[in-house]
Design a protein around this motif. Structure first.
Motif, PDB file in Angstrom:
ATOM      1  N   LEU A  85       0.800  -1.166  -0.061  1.00 30.44           N
ATOM      2  CA  LEU A  85      -0.115   0.143   0.003  1.00 30.44           C
ATOM      3  C   LEU A  85       0.960   1.256   0.025  1.00 30.44           C
ATOM      4  O   LEU A  85       0.705   2.269  -0.837  1.00 30.44           O
ATOM      5  CB  LEU A  85      -0.671   0.079   1.286  1.00 30.44           C
ATOM      6  CG  LEU A  85      -2.221   1.075   1.404  1.00 30.44           C
ATOM      7  CD1 LEU A  85      -3.034   0.879  -0.231  1.00 30.44           C
ATOM      8  CD2 LEU A  85      -2.971   0.611   2.365  1.00 30.44           C
ATOM      9  N   VAL A  86       1.868   1.151   0.804  1.00 26.25           N
ATOM     10  CA  VAL A  86       2.639   2.258   0.829  1.00 26.25           C
ATOM     11  C   VAL A  86       3.319   2.772  -0.682  1.00 26.25           C
ATOM     12  O   VAL A  86       3.483   3.729  -1.045  1.00 26.25           O
ATOM     13  CB  VAL A  86       3.868   2.227   1.992  1.00 26.25           C
ATOM     14  CG1 VAL A  86       5.162   3.386   1.718  1.00 26.25           C
ATOM     15  CG2 VAL A  86       3.348   2.398   3.318  1.00 26.25           C
ATOM     16  N   ALA A  87       3.849   1.469  -1.270  1.00 28.72           N
ATOM     17  CA  ALA A  87       4.645   1.642  -2.493  1.00 28.72           C
ATOM     18  C   ALA A  87       3.260   2.074  -3.545  1.00 28.72           C
ATOM     19  O   ALA A  87       3.886   3.082  -4.263  1.00 28.72           O
ATOM     20  CB  ALA A  87       5.101   0.351  -3.175  1.00 28.72           C
ATOM     21  N   LEU A  88       2.333   1.777  -3.645  1.00 29.65           N
ATOM     22  CA  LEU A  88       1.185   2.220  -4.431  1.00 29.65           C
ATOM     23  C   LEU A  88       1.019   3.688  -4.278  1.00 29.65           C
ATOM     24  O   LEU A  88       0.724   4.469  -5.117  1.00 29.65           O
ATOM     25  CB  LEU A  88      -0.100   1.496  -4.246  1.00 29.65           C
ATOM     26  CG  LEU A  88      -0.057   0.145  -4.991  1.00 29.65           C
ATOM     27  CD1 LEU A  88      -1.237  -0.742  -4.435  1.00 29.65           C
ATOM     28  CD2 LEU A  88       0.028   0.105  -6.528  1.00 29.65           C
ATOM     29  N   VAL A  89       0.978   4.203  -2.909  1.00 31.18           N
ATOM     30  CA  VAL A  89       0.665   5.297  -2.347  1.00 31.18           C
ATOM     31  C   VAL A  89       1.883   6.409  -3.016  1.00 31.18           C
ATOM     32  O   VAL A  89       1.575   7.516  -3.649  1.00 31.18           O
ATOM     33  CB  VAL A  89       0.355   5.756  -0.868  1.00 31.18           C
ATOM     34  CG1 VAL A  89       0.519   7.214  -0.661  1.00 31.18           C
ATOM     35  CG2 VAL A  89      -0.641   4.994  -0.701  1.00 31.18           C
ATOM     36  N   GLN A  90       3.063   5.863  -2.619  1.00 29.71           N
ATOM     37  CA  GLN A  90       4.013   6.764  -3.138  1.00 29.71           C
ATOM     38  C   GLN A  90       4.276   6.740  -4.670  1.00 29.71           C
ATOM     39  O   GLN A  90       4.659   7.866  -5.233  1.00 29.71           O
ATOM     40  CB  GLN A  90       5.565   5.842  -2.789  1.00 29.71           C
ATOM     41  CG  GLN A  90       5.696   6.063  -1.444  1.00 29.71           C
ATOM     42  CD  GLN A  90       7.003   5.266  -0.922  1.00 29.71           C
ATOM     43  OE1 GLN A  90       7.146   4.090  -1.337  1.00 29.71           O
ATOM     44  NE2 GLN A  90       7.682   6.018  -0.034  1.00 29.71           N
TER      45      GLN A  90
END
Length: 177
Positions: free
Chosen positions: A9-14
């Motif tokens: 999720l963090v990677a997608l948000v970034q």
């Protein structure tokens, strides 16, 4: 639909910031109740806590592109909140008390909810130093590990554990009196 883990999720948000904040909302939402409670207890002022939560979210949104996995996302989030609380304390004096104290029972190992116990613990927590109160809140309210607390407070893990132990002993002693 599959559920994303925190790293995914963090990677997608970034990857999607700043144009798409829907995933950011999905990432931050599970932490909001704990974050709000932590700030409210640390600052002893609901209005100041709401300001700090907003500032924390803005900082996370602004700096998430540069987030690296040196610590967990949760620890990073609470480190930012911790620093924002310190900034708020520097800016204002506070003196009101939030009444949501169910986490206090975990500090001394109480087995059942007892209003007098929660009230007594809440009053004792207010009298702790900022640093000691912060350690207790990070441990019991946000359920962070000692190493994460040490990172947030810029202390050695042994110092965090010793302060925690001393505060627990102090609280138990005060409650016996």
């Amino acid at each position: 639909m599959t559920t994303l883990d925190e790293r995914q999720l963090v990677a997608l948000v970034q990857a999607n910031l700043p144009y798409d904040t829907r995933l950011f909302q999905q990432l931050i939402t599970p932490y909001l109740p704990t974050l709000k409670g932590y700030c409210a207890k640390l600052l002893n002022n609901q209005s100041d806590a709401e300001d700090v939560v907003q500032e924390t979210i803005i900082k996370i949104l602004t700096h998430l592109k540069n987030f690296k996995w040196a610590v967990s996302f949760k620890a990073w989030l609470f480190k930012i909140a911790h620093n924002e609380c310190i900034n708020k304390i520097r800016d204002r004096r506070w003196d009101t008390l939030e009444n949501n104290d169910e986490y206090l029972e975990n500090i001394i190992g109480a087995e059942s909810t007892h209003q007098d116990l929660a009230t007594a613990l809440s009053a004792l927590m207010v009298n702790l130093s900022f640093s000691d109160r912060n350690i207790m809140l990070l441990r019991y309210r946000t359920e962070l590990e000692f190493q994460e607390i040490a990172d947030i407070c810029n202390l050695k893990i042994s110092a965090v554990k010793m302060r925690h132990k001393r505060v627990v002993e102090f609280l138990k002693g005060q409650l016996r009196e």
